[in-house]
Design a protein around this motif. Structure first.
Motif, PDB file in Angstrom:
ATOM      1  N   GLY A 149      -2.763  -6.668  11.966  1.00 46.77           N
ATOM      2  CA  GLY A 149      -1.882  -5.890  11.104  1.00 46.77           C
ATOM      3  C   GLY A 149      -0.939  -6.727  10.260  1.00 46.77           C
ATOM      4  N   TYR A 162       0.857  -1.188   0.000  1.00 43.34           N
ATOM      5  CA  TYR A 162       0.000   0.000   0.000  1.00 43.34           C
ATOM      6  C   TYR A 162       0.891   1.235   0.000  1.00 43.34           C
ATOM      7  CZ  TYR A 162      -3.860  -3.051   1.449  1.00 43.34           C
ATOM      8  OH  TYR A 162      -4.801  -4.033   1.521  1.00 43.34           O
ATOM      9  N   GLY A 168      -1.667  -8.597   7.792  1.00 43.11           N
ATOM     10  CA  GLY A 168      -2.048  -8.647   6.377  1.00 43.11           C
ATOM     11  C   GLY A 168      -3.100  -9.689   6.049  1.00 43.11           C
ATOM     12  N   LYS A 169      -3.782 -10.195   7.067  1.00 42.52           N
ATOM     13  CA  LYS A 169      -4.777 -11.255   6.837  1.00 42.52           C
ATOM     14  C   LYS A 169      -5.942 -10.769   5.988  1.00 42.52           C
ATOM     15  CE  LYS A 169      -5.611 -11.856  11.249  1.00 42.52           C
ATOM     16  NZ  LYS A 169      -4.781 -10.745  11.783  1.00 42.52           N
ATOM     17  N   SER A 170      -6.490  -9.605   6.337  1.00 48.83           N
ATOM     18  CA  SER A 170      -7.630  -9.089   5.553  1.00 48.83           C
ATOM     19  C   SER A 170      -7.190  -8.755   4.136  1.00 48.83           C
ATOM     20  CB  SER A 170      -8.229  -7.847   6.229  1.00 48.83           C
ATOM     21  OG  SER A 170      -8.794  -8.177   7.468  1.00 48.83           O
ATOM     22  N   THR A 171      -5.993  -8.209   4.024  1.00 51.64           N
ATOM     23  CA  THR A 171      -5.452  -7.903   2.698  1.00 51.64           C
ATOM     24  C   THR A 171      -5.421  -9.164   1.839  1.00 51.64           C
ATOM     25  OG1 THR A 171      -4.100  -6.124   3.622  1.00 51.64           O
ATOM     26  CG2 THR A 171      -3.395  -7.039   1.496  1.00 51.64           C
ATOM     27  N   VAL A 181       2.958  -5.090   2.657  1.00 52.62           N
ATOM     28  CA  VAL A 181       2.151  -5.909   3.567  1.00 52.62           C
ATOM     29  C   VAL A 181       2.335  -7.392   3.251  1.00 52.62           C
ATOM     30  CG1 VAL A 181      -0.181  -6.401   4.377  1.00 52.62           C
ATOM     31  CG2 VAL A 181       0.498  -4.044   3.903  1.00 52.62           C
TER      32      VAL A 181
END
Ligand code: ADP
Ligand code: MG
Length: 234
Positions: free
Chosen positions: A43, A13, A45-48, A22
């Protein structure tokens, strides 16, 4: 049925002009019908990663393939169509529509997939399917309630029913128990398990909670932008 192959995924990002890396080379395989948990700190990067898996965002580098077909080989509209037909999402904060009832929220996924006319044509069958899913989720007595009248655990069970109304071969879950107490969280995972059914849906679930992760068939760990460790659960 759907296997997932992730190869050397990078995502950076930008915060103003400063790049924030990330994902730095995530590679993993998920077999068709497998339930994999990705365990990682907040933080990490799981959702990413989950957004990339669902085709909601694009990587800077690397590839995601479902049954050997790369998302990068599809046009945006093909990816949207793929997502509607193949992927169900469950999020930490439910994302139900407050004005709609439980059964209407559940049917929303089908309306989006079929469009208004298609939905109208199949609405009888779909309503039966929604009632059945909500029954399996233990919500038969809540069909005409609004989300605000439900507990957190009940809301998340509606979100699962909504994710499954199109019978997607893949379910992506982002901290599905993250907003629930431990007991309610594990009851929710019971629903997850019972709803895998005989179809053997592929499930990728991300969580920061080891106990939640251990409910999956397999746990991988995410750290420093990579998938680091693989160990089977008991
Ligand atoms: P997790 O879900 O594991 O908590 P995320 O994938 O949400 O982690 O975020 C990973 C890192 O990327 C965090 O440092 C977060 O601040 C940053 N990040 C996430 N989304 C964006 C974005 N759209 N723009 C800039 N930074 C982002
Ligand atoms: Mg997250």
């Amino acid at each position: 049925m759907s296997s997932i192959t992730v190869t050397n995924l990078h995502k950076t990002y930008k915060l103003g002009k400063i790049p924030v890396p990330v994902l730095r080379g995530v590679s993993m395989e998920v077999a068709s019908g497998e339930w994999v948990a990705i365990l990682g700190a907040s933080g990490s990067g799981k959702s990413t990663l989950l957004h990339l898996l669902g085709g909601l965002d694009k990587p800077n580098e690397g590839e995601i393939a479902y049954d050997g077909k790369a998302l990068s080989s599809m046009s945006s509209s093909q990816i949207n169509q793929f997502r509607r037909n193949h992927v169900g999402f469950v999020f930490q904060f439910y994302h139900l529509v407050p004005e709609l009832t439980v059964i209407e929220n559940t049917l929303l996924g089908a309306m989006i997939r079929l469009g208004r006319v298609g939905y109208m044509r199949e609405s009888g069958t779909l309503k039966d399917a929604a009632r059945e899913l909500l029954g399996k989720a233990g919500l038969s007595h809540r069909l005409t309630h609004k989300p605000s009248q439900l507990s957190g655990g009940e809301r998340q069970r509606v979100a699962i029913a909504r994710a499954l109304i199109n019978d997607p071969p893949v379910l992506l879950a982002d901290e599905p128990t993250g907003n629930l107490d431990q007991k309610t969280g594990h009851e929710l995972l019971d629903v997850f398990e019972s709803m895998r059914g005989n179809t053997k849906r592929t499930i990728v679930m991300v969580t920061h909670d080891q106990k939640v992760a251990d409910r999956a068939d397999r746990v991988v760990e995410m750290a420093d932008g990579r998938i680091r460790e693989v160990h089977p659960t008991g």
